[in-house]
Design an enzyme around this catalytic site. Structure first.
Site, mmCIF file in Angstrom:
data_model
loop_
_atom_site.group_PDB
_atom_site.id
_atom_site.type_symbol
_atom_site.label_atom_id
_atom_site.label_comp_id
_atom_site.label_asym_id
_atom_site.label_seq_id
_atom_site.Cartn_x
_atom_site.Cartn_y
_atom_site.Cartn_z
ATOM 1 N N LYS A 13 36.594 78.221 12.838
ATOM 2 C CA LYS A 13 36.815 79.230 11.791
ATOM 3 C C LYS A 13 38.282 79.253 11.373
ATOM 4 C CE LYS A 13 35.246 82.773 14.176
ATOM 5 N NZ LYS A 13 34.751 82.171 15.443
ATOM 6 N N ARG A 88 32.545 91.378 14.282
ATOM 7 C CA ARG A 88 31.949 90.701 15.430
ATOM 8 C C ARG A 88 30.820 91.515 16.045
ATOM 9 N NH1 ARG A 88 36.481 87.318 16.901
ATOM 10 N NH2 ARG A 88 36.147 86.116 18.765
ATOM 11 N N ARG A 122 41.458 72.697 23.302
ATOM 12 C CA ARG A 122 42.271 73.288 22.233
ATOM 13 C C ARG A 122 43.657 73.660 22.746
ATOM 14 N NH1 ARG A 122 39.984 78.247 18.788
ATOM 15 N NH2 ARG A 122 39.986 79.411 20.725
ATOM 16 N N ARG A 155 45.259 78.855 25.447
ATOM 17 C CA ARG A 155 44.964 80.286 25.520
ATOM 18 C C ARG A 155 44.282 80.629 26.840
ATOM 19 N NH1 ARG A 155 41.989 81.637 19.927
ATOM 20 N NH2 ARG A 155 40.778 82.866 21.401
ATOM 21 N N ARG A 166 32.657 84.347 26.616
ATOM 22 C CA ARG A 166 32.756 84.520 25.163
ATOM 23 C C ARG A 166 31.489 84.069 24.455
ATOM 24 N NH1 ARG A 166 37.822 81.142 24.276
ATOM 25 N NH2 ARG A 166 37.688 81.582 22.062
HETATM 26 P P1 ADP Z 1 37.582 82.921 19.054
HETATM 27 O O1 ADP Z 1 36.914 83.098 17.733
HETATM 28 O O2 ADP Z 1 38.091 81.546 19.264
HETATM 29 O O3 ADP Z 1 36.799 83.470 20.201
HETATM 30 P P2 ADP Z 1 39.605 84.886 18.395
HETATM 31 O O4 ADP Z 1 41.006 84.422 18.338
HETATM 32 O O5 ADP Z 1 38.894 85.207 17.137
HETATM 33 O O6 ADP Z 1 38.848 83.773 19.214
HETATM 34 O O7 ADP Z 1 39.502 86.148 19.360
HETATM 35 C C1 ADP Z 1 40.078 86.188 20.632
HETATM 36 C C2 ADP Z 1 39.746 87.488 21.338
HETATM 37 O O8 ADP Z 1 40.268 88.589 20.579
HETATM 38 C C3 ADP Z 1 38.258 87.788 21.461
HETATM 39 O O9 ADP Z 1 37.667 87.154 22.569
HETATM 40 C C4 ADP Z 1 38.282 89.306 21.587
HETATM 41 O O10 ADP Z 1 38.676 89.718 22.875
HETATM 42 C C5 ADP Z 1 39.379 89.699 20.614
HETATM 43 N N1 ADP Z 1 38.847 89.947 19.253
HETATM 44 C C6 ADP Z 1 39.135 89.252 18.119
HETATM 45 N N2 ADP Z 1 38.468 89.743 17.056
HETATM 46 C C7 ADP Z 1 37.736 90.792 17.526
HETATM 47 C C8 ADP Z 1 36.822 91.693 16.927
HETATM 48 N N3 ADP Z 1 36.506 91.638 15.632
HETATM 49 N N4 ADP Z 1 36.254 92.636 17.730
HETATM 50 C C9 ADP Z 1 36.541 92.719 19.040
HETATM 51 N N5 ADP Z 1 37.387 91.887 19.662
HETATM 52 C C10 ADP Z 1 37.982 90.925 18.927
#
Ligand code: ADP
Ligand code: ZN
Length: 188
Positions: A13, A88, A122, A155, A166
């Site tokens: 994404k 999400r 990554r 990360r 996740r």
């Molecule tokens: P990825 O899509 O690779 O899992 P992100 O960088 O989008 O990673 O998100 C990393 C972390 O940040 C998530 O695992 C969560 O803990 C938090 N996070 C990000 N966006 C949200 C969201 N919309 N709602 C709740 N937690 C979020």
């Protein structure tokens, strides 16, 4: 155009959003990046969010929804935006839907096998956030960003234990959004 990119963690994404943002001239808004910035700067929001993030769990809806609402009010979002990593949960989608019209939701898909490969290999630039993959998007010099010479790091939540969590959270909380937006007729 107000766009949401939907899909499991590691699907790409962020990579797609970066390209799309340049092409369309609208901002790329990644909630994960915003949260990580808060963690790095040790803000109250960051301190609250960190323990959830490191484990691969979702940060509570009210925290994230408030953060996104504030961001979308900024001037640069007037002509549209690309949301990456938000909403999400169904609840987040409902909350944002009350205030902002989403035009298109692009659902990106791949098998778990591919996702795990992407996540576990990554690396991200600490300075500019550019996303590398140790095989497919390799930096020219090990652990150094091609674009800005920043340091590359893995990360905390890209380590195996958190990856599994996740994916589980994604299936349970986020996947229902596919039907949610399909029903609204805006899913691509
Ligand atoms: P990825 O899509 O690779 O899992 P992100 O960088 O989008 O990673 O998100 C990393 C972390 O940040 C998530 O695992 C969560 O803990 C938090 N996070 C990000 N966006 C949200 C969201 N919309 N709602 C709740 N937690 C979020
Ligand atoms: Zn960089």
């Amino acid at each position: 155009m107000n766009i949401v990119l939907l899909g499991p963690p590691g699907i790409g994404k962020g990579t797609v959003a970066t390209k799309l943002s340049k092409k369309l001239g609208i901002p790329h808004i990644a909630t994960g990046d915003m949260l990580r910035e808060n963690v790095a700067q040790k803000t109250k929001l960051g301190l609250d969010a960190k323990s959830y993030m490191d484990k691969g769990l979702l940060v509570p809806d009210r925290v994230v929804v408030k953060m996104v609402k504030e961001r979308l009010q900024k001037n640069d979002c007037k002509n549209g935006f690309i949301l990456d990593g938000f909403p999400r949960t169904i609840n987040q989608a409902e909350e944002i839907g009350k205030e902002i019209k989403i035009d298109k939701v692009v659902n990106i898909q791949a098998s778990d096998e591919i996702i795990i490969d992407r996540l576990s290999k990554r690396k991200v630039c600490r300075k500019c956030g550019f996303i590398y993959h140790l095989v497919y998007i390799k930096p020219k010099k090990d652990n150094i960003c091609d674009k800005c010479n920043g340091e590359l790091y893995q990360r905390e939540d890209d380590k195996p234990k958190a990856i599994k969590e996740r994916l589980k959270v994604y299936r349970k909380e986020t996947e229902p959004l596919i039907d949610y937006y399909k029903d609204k007729g805006i899913l691509a």
